[in-house]
Design a protein around this motif. Sequence first.
Motif, PDB file in Angstrom:
ATOM      1  N   GLY A  99      14.345   1.098 -30.473  1.00 43.50           N
ATOM      2  CA  GLY A  99      13.322   0.422 -29.689  1.00 43.50           C
ATOM      3  C   GLY A  99      13.790  -0.854 -29.011  1.00 43.50           C
ATOM      4  N   ALA A 100      15.094  -0.954 -28.735  1.00 41.05           N
ATOM      5  CA  ALA A 100      15.637  -2.167 -28.116  1.00 41.05           C
ATOM      6  C   ALA A 100      15.197  -2.267 -26.660  1.00 41.05           C
ATOM      7  CB  ALA A 100      17.158  -2.160 -28.193  1.00 41.05           C
ATOM      8  N   SER A 101      15.024  -3.479 -26.191  1.00 41.49           N
ATOM      9  CA  SER A 101      14.726  -3.747 -24.789  1.00 41.49           C
ATOM     10  C   SER A 101      16.025  -4.096 -24.084  1.00 41.49           C
ATOM     11  CB  SER A 101      13.739  -4.911 -24.667  1.00 41.49           C
ATOM     12  OG  SER A 101      13.577  -5.293 -23.322  1.00 41.49           O
ATOM     13  N   TYR A 102      16.320  -3.434 -22.972  1.00 33.43           N
ATOM     14  CA  TYR A 102      17.597  -3.689 -22.295  1.00 33.43           C
ATOM     15  C   TYR A 102      17.462  -3.457 -20.806  1.00 33.43           C
ATOM     16  CZ  TYR A 102      17.996   1.443 -22.563  1.00 33.43           C
ATOM     17  OH  TYR A 102      17.776   2.786 -22.459  1.00 33.43           O
ATOM     18  N   GLN A 103      18.455  -3.954 -20.084  1.00 34.85           N
ATOM     19  CA  GLN A 103      18.493  -3.826 -18.639  1.00 34.85           C
ATOM     20  C   GLN A 103      19.851  -3.268 -18.235  1.00 34.85           C
ATOM     21  OE1 GLN A 103      18.031  -7.574 -16.628  1.00 34.85           O
ATOM     22  NE2 GLN A 103      18.037  -6.681 -14.578  1.00 34.85           N
ATOM     23  N   GLU A 104      19.851  -2.119 -17.574  1.00 42.41           N
ATOM     24  CA  GLU A 104      21.101  -1.554 -17.080  1.00 42.41           C
ATOM     25  C   GLU A 104      21.375  -2.114 -15.690  1.00 42.41           C
ATOM     26  OE1 GLU A 104      23.420   2.731 -17.140  1.00 42.41           O
ATOM     27  OE2 GLU A 104      21.240   2.711 -17.094  1.00 42.41           O
ATOM     28  N   MET A 105      22.596  -2.598 -15.458  1.00 38.01           N
ATOM     29  CA  MET A 105      22.903  -3.307 -14.223  1.00 38.01           C
ATOM     30  C   MET A 105      24.172  -2.761 -13.579  1.00 38.01           C
ATOM     31  SD  MET A 105      22.229  -7.204 -15.623  1.00 38.01           S
ATOM     32  CE  MET A 105      22.112  -7.961 -14.000  1.00 38.01           C
ATOM     33  N   ASP A 106      24.268  -2.890 -12.259  1.00 42.22           N
ATOM     34  CA  ASP A 106      25.519  -2.618 -11.563  1.00 42.22           C
ATOM     35  C   ASP A 106      26.512  -3.736 -11.875  1.00 42.22           C
ATOM     36  OD1 ASP A 106      24.513  -0.336 -10.338  1.00 42.22           O
ATOM     37  OD2 ASP A 106      23.739  -1.469  -8.604  1.00 42.22           O
ATOM     38  N   GLU A 107      27.809  -3.408 -11.823  1.00 43.65           N
ATOM     39  CA  GLU A 107      28.820  -4.422 -12.105  1.00 43.65           C
ATOM     40  C   GLU A 107      28.661  -5.640 -11.200  1.00 43.65           C
ATOM     41  OE1 GLU A 107      32.900  -3.438 -12.263  1.00 43.65           O
ATOM     42  OE2 GLU A 107      32.696  -1.995 -13.908  1.00 43.65           O
ATOM     43  N   GLY A 108      28.334  -5.396  -9.948  1.00 45.22           N
ATOM     44  CA  GLY A 108      28.208  -6.501  -8.990  1.00 45.22           C
ATOM     45  C   GLY A 108      27.119  -7.492  -9.372  1.00 45.22           C
ATOM     46  N   ASP A 109      26.113  -7.040 -10.113  1.00 43.58           N
ATOM     47  CA  ASP A 109      25.048  -7.931 -10.576  1.00 43.58           C
ATOM     48  C   ASP A 109      25.303  -8.448 -11.990  1.00 43.58           C
ATOM     49  OD1 ASP A 109      23.559  -7.542  -8.202  1.00 43.58           O
ATOM     50  OD2 ASP A 109      22.748  -5.663  -9.006  1.00 43.58           O
ATOM     51  N   LEU A 110      25.988  -7.632 -12.803  1.00 49.28           N
ATOM     52  CA  LEU A 110      26.178  -7.979 -14.210  1.00 49.28           C
ATOM     53  C   LEU A 110      27.036  -9.228 -14.380  1.00 49.28           C
ATOM     54  CD1 LEU A 110      25.874  -7.215 -17.249  1.00 49.28           C
ATOM     55  CD2 LEU A 110      28.000  -5.897 -16.990  1.00 49.28           C
ATOM     56  N   TYR A 111      28.201  -9.265 -13.741  1.00 48.44           N
ATOM     57  CA  TYR A 111      29.120 -10.377 -13.969  1.00 48.44           C
ATOM     58  C   TYR A 111      28.540 -11.725 -13.558  1.00 48.44           C
ATOM     59  CZ  TYR A 111      32.391  -6.500 -14.561  1.00 48.44           C
ATOM     60  OH  TYR A 111      33.006  -5.339 -14.975  1.00 48.44           O
ATOM     61  N   PRO A 112      27.904 -11.855 -12.384  1.00 49.14           N
ATOM     62  CA  PRO A 112      27.288 -13.149 -12.044  1.00 49.14           C
ATOM     63  C   PRO A 112      26.178 -13.553 -13.022  1.00 49.14           C
ATOM     64  CG  PRO A 112      27.541 -11.811 -10.074  1.00 49.14           C
ATOM     65  CD  PRO A 112      27.861 -10.923 -11.240  1.00 49.14           C
ATOM     66  N   ASN A 129      42.700  -4.987 -18.617  1.00 53.62           N
ATOM     67  CA  ASN A 129      41.286  -5.257 -18.874  1.00 53.62           C
ATOM     68  C   ASN A 129      40.611  -5.745 -17.590  1.00 53.62           C
ATOM     69  OD1 ASN A 129      38.745  -5.843 -19.905  1.00 53.62           O
ATOM     70  ND2 ASN A 129      39.524  -6.812 -21.760  1.00 53.62           N
ATOM     71  N   PRO A 130      40.390  -4.826 -16.633  1.00 54.23           N
ATOM     72  CA  PRO A 130      39.814  -5.241 -15.341  1.00 54.23           C
ATOM     73  C   PRO A 130      38.410  -5.818 -15.464  1.00 54.23           C
ATOM     74  CG  PRO A 130      39.898  -2.834 -15.525  1.00 54.23           C
ATOM     75  CD  PRO A 130      40.680  -3.382 -16.666  1.00 54.23           C
ATOM     76  N   ARG A 131      37.630  -5.336 -16.417  1.00 53.00           N
ATOM     77  CA  ARG A 131      36.258  -5.831 -16.549  1.00 53.00           C
ATOM     78  C   ARG A 131      36.225  -7.296 -16.961  1.00 53.00           C
ATOM     79  NH1 ARG A 131      31.899  -2.249 -17.017  1.00 53.00           N
ATOM     80  NH2 ARG A 131      30.896  -3.676 -18.476  1.00 53.00           N
ATOM     81  N   PHE A 132      37.030  -7.656 -17.944  1.00 54.62           N
ATOM     82  CA  PHE A 132      37.011  -9.048 -18.380  1.00 54.62           C
ATOM     83  C   PHE A 132      37.603  -9.960 -17.310  1.00 54.62           C
ATOM     84  CE2 PHE A 132      36.919 -12.696 -21.006  1.00 54.62           C
ATOM     85  CZ  PHE A 132      36.048 -12.399 -22.040  1.00 54.62           C
ATOM     86  N   TYR A 133      38.583  -9.462 -16.592  1.00 56.54           N
ATOM     87  CA  TYR A 133      39.159 -10.250 -15.496  1.00 56.54           C
ATOM     88  C   TYR A 133      38.085 -10.548 -14.441  1.00 56.54           C
ATOM     89  CZ  TYR A 133      42.683 -11.948 -12.232  1.00 56.54           C
ATOM     90  OH  TYR A 133      43.434 -12.737 -11.388  1.00 56.54           O
ATOM     91  N   LYS A 134      37.257  -9.545 -14.146  1.00 60.15           N
ATOM     92  CA  LYS A 134      36.171  -9.754 -13.175  1.00 60.15           C
ATOM     93  C   LYS A 134      35.139 -10.751 -13.706  1.00 60.15           C
ATOM     94  CE  LYS A 134      36.562  -5.127 -11.133  1.00 60.15           C
ATOM     95  NZ  LYS A 134      35.953  -3.770 -11.072  1.00 60.15           N
ATOM     96  N   LEU A 135      34.868 -10.696 -15.009  1.00 62.13           N
ATOM     97  CA  LEU A 135      33.935 -11.667 -15.591  1.00 62.13           C
ATOM     98  C   LEU A 135      34.491 -13.083 -15.458  1.00 62.13           C
ATOM     99  CD1 LEU A 135      31.438 -12.484 -17.221  1.00 62.13           C
ATOM    100  CD2 LEU A 135      32.746 -11.977 -19.303  1.00 62.13           C
ATOM    101  N   LEU A 136      35.774 -13.250 -15.751  1.00 63.88           N
ATOM    102  CA  LEU A 136      36.392 -14.575 -15.609  1.00 63.88           C
ATOM    103  C   LEU A 136      36.368 -15.036 -14.155  1.00 63.88           C
ATOM    104  CD1 LEU A 136      39.416 -14.247 -18.056  1.00 63.88           C
ATOM    105  CD2 LEU A 136      37.402 -15.696 -18.347  1.00 63.88           C
ATOM    106  N   ASN A 137      36.548 -14.099 -13.235  1.00 61.80           N
ATOM    107  CA  ASN A 137      36.433 -14.438 -11.805  1.00 61.80           C
ATOM    108  C   ASN A 137      35.044 -14.983 -11.492  1.00 61.80           C
ATOM    109  OD1 ASN A 137      38.798 -14.145 -10.350  1.00 61.80           O
ATOM    110  ND2 ASN A 137      38.552 -11.934 -10.075  1.00 61.80           N
ATOM    111  N   ALA A 138      34.015 -14.282 -11.986  1.00 58.04           N
ATOM    112  CA  ALA A 138      32.635 -14.703 -11.717  1.00 58.04           C
ATOM    113  C   ALA A 138      32.351 -16.068 -12.330  1.00 58.04           C
ATOM    114  CB  ALA A 138      31.662 -13.658 -12.274  1.00 58.04           C
ATOM    115  N   PHE A 139      32.882 -16.317 -13.526  1.00 53.96           N
ATOM    116  CA  PHE A 139      32.660 -17.610 -14.175  1.00 53.96           C
ATOM    117  C   PHE A 139      33.404 -18.718 -13.425  1.00 53.96           C
ATOM    118  CE2 PHE A 139      33.411 -20.809 -17.544  1.00 53.96           C
ATOM    119  CZ  PHE A 139      32.086 -21.048 -17.903  1.00 53.96           C
ATOM    120  N   GLU A 140      34.600 -18.401 -12.951  1.00 53.82           N
ATOM    121  CA  GLU A 140      35.372 -19.405 -12.202  1.00 53.82           C
ATOM    122  C   GLU A 140      34.693 -19.750 -10.874  1.00 53.82           C
ATOM    123  OE1 GLU A 140      40.004 -20.257 -10.841  1.00 53.82           O
ATOM    124  OE2 GLU A 140      39.281 -18.191 -10.929  1.00 53.82           O
TER     125      GLU A 140
END
Length: 614
Positions: free
Chosen positions: A390-403, A536-547
Amino acid sequence: MPQYILGISAFFHDSAAALIKDGELVAAAQEERFSRKKHDPDFPENAIAYCLKEAGIEMSDLQCIVFYDKPLLKFERLLETYLSYAPSGFRSFLMAIPVWIKEKLFLKKQLKRSLEMMSGVKEDDLPQLLFTEHHQSHAASAFFPSPYENAAVMCLDGVGEWATTSVWLGEGNILTPQWEIDFPHSLGLLYSAFTYYTGFRVNSGEYKLMGLAPYGEPKYVDLILDNLMDLKEDGTFRLNMKYFNYATGLTMTNRRFADLFGAPAREPEAELTQREMDIARSIQVVTEEVVLRLARTVHKETGQKNLCLAGGVALNCVSNGRLLREGPFDNIWIQPASGDAGGAVGAALSAYYEYQEKPRTPLSGDSMKGAYLGPSFSADEIKSYLDSVGASYQEMDEGDLYPEVAKQLEQEKVIGWFAGRMEFGPRALGGRSIIGDARSQKMQSVMNLKIKYRESFRPFAPIIKHDKVSEWFQHEGPSPYMLIVAPVLEEKRKLMSDADNDLFGIDKLKVPRSEIPAVTHVDYSARLQTVHPETNPRFYKLLNAFEEKTECPLLVNTSFNVRGEPIVNTPEDAYRCFMRTEMDFLVLENVLIDKTQQPNWKESADWQQEFELD
């Protein structure tokens, strides 16, 4: 037809399985991640089943199965040790020998029986069963996945069959032993003795001793070198065994050891004092000196410019950092699963290259694939589990998730990050991680006390884009496995007042020392992990968004677990850990979960009793 070889380490601690296909490492995992028992030593049935499933094969498709050490040689060492110390150690002898006679001495039969039970393949029809020596497995795990055609190899651990320190020459597909130091003279067991004496758990708490060292002063170095060990200029050494109990006793140190240091061993979970911090600093300094001297000797003897490391001591990232900066070798590569778990990888690779004499072509990076060798989970599997609770969650595109994740991190939220394949080895490397903003002054305390439920002094590591590491740390080149400690750049540090500099022990924690206080240790050091888009392309993209949001290309990274719990493996493990702690958000692949939106979590008040404290 492809050739598959399965490597196994088991029955002592950190059981694991690793599978190679035509020399390529395709899967590796520790049994603890499936059984949820930290450092699980049992037959790695679940890890083996995962490896076979990942490759889409059956047990009968394996060409051979390789065990990571030779139990008969280990039994020989056990008997000779008890005989040489007799009548001392009789109690320990009475406890150890029945276990060996009943189980470990007939390990080949036990392995075959366990393999038959899990696969249904009759013993006589199982693949060929081979055994490597313990340090041979370590050496193979260090050299064969490395990017070097030729290299010197050093293996340093507690003890294998006899060897505690061994040196090898790696050339192409051949490892040639050079020399070794044998039990009971062991740098790993010396460090573990101090782990025990300072109240931490042997084979588990050594990294705590390393983390405690910067809070202390090296007051006991001369005491150690004058009494506990005879250290030669070339790095070889002998221990004064009258101070140690591990050869035949039930503890690591004895009364003479306690008298030498002026007090009995600290009780586990008792208050840490400046004395323990000074002892930790002292044994750390001695360890670094031994490693540096050994490395200089090995460099002189072999003439090699490359060095590979494995064995439990190779997880001492402070020592590794000094070796990289001050040592004689141009390049160093360290097996990320340097302990016994990595022996499964080495056993399989040793059989392929040395026993089968297959040609070897080193990869330009390394063939450990960033250590992302464990299970991954599909979006359907994740959503199916979340729906079931019964968890509440939101599925997102990568372009929206990282920001969005970057925005929450900037607001000092703590996030569980679960993406891609699980890491192999003791470090969380961005597959099963808890992350936060390294610029936050409160993040270190929040993560230790409210998320991990562990000791306040424990440091956290930065995870940084590989191309930005030299802009923040005194380090050049990759460090993908969190095995190198490097200083924070001078320009990123904060000036200390006289009052700040006069602080002792844990009080030093209260003073922010750089622009990234959550990952800057009290000696201005940090345990580096570089992130690479290839692994690890996903984490690299997350670091890009944070930077892009903060101009900071790094985050705090710690393993996704609480104290005493193995790192999470499945979405269920991750969600349960998330709900039990004060994490704010959870990311499961492309699914974002907000703690404030979740249904009430029913949990017994003593759930932490599930996990034995490390």
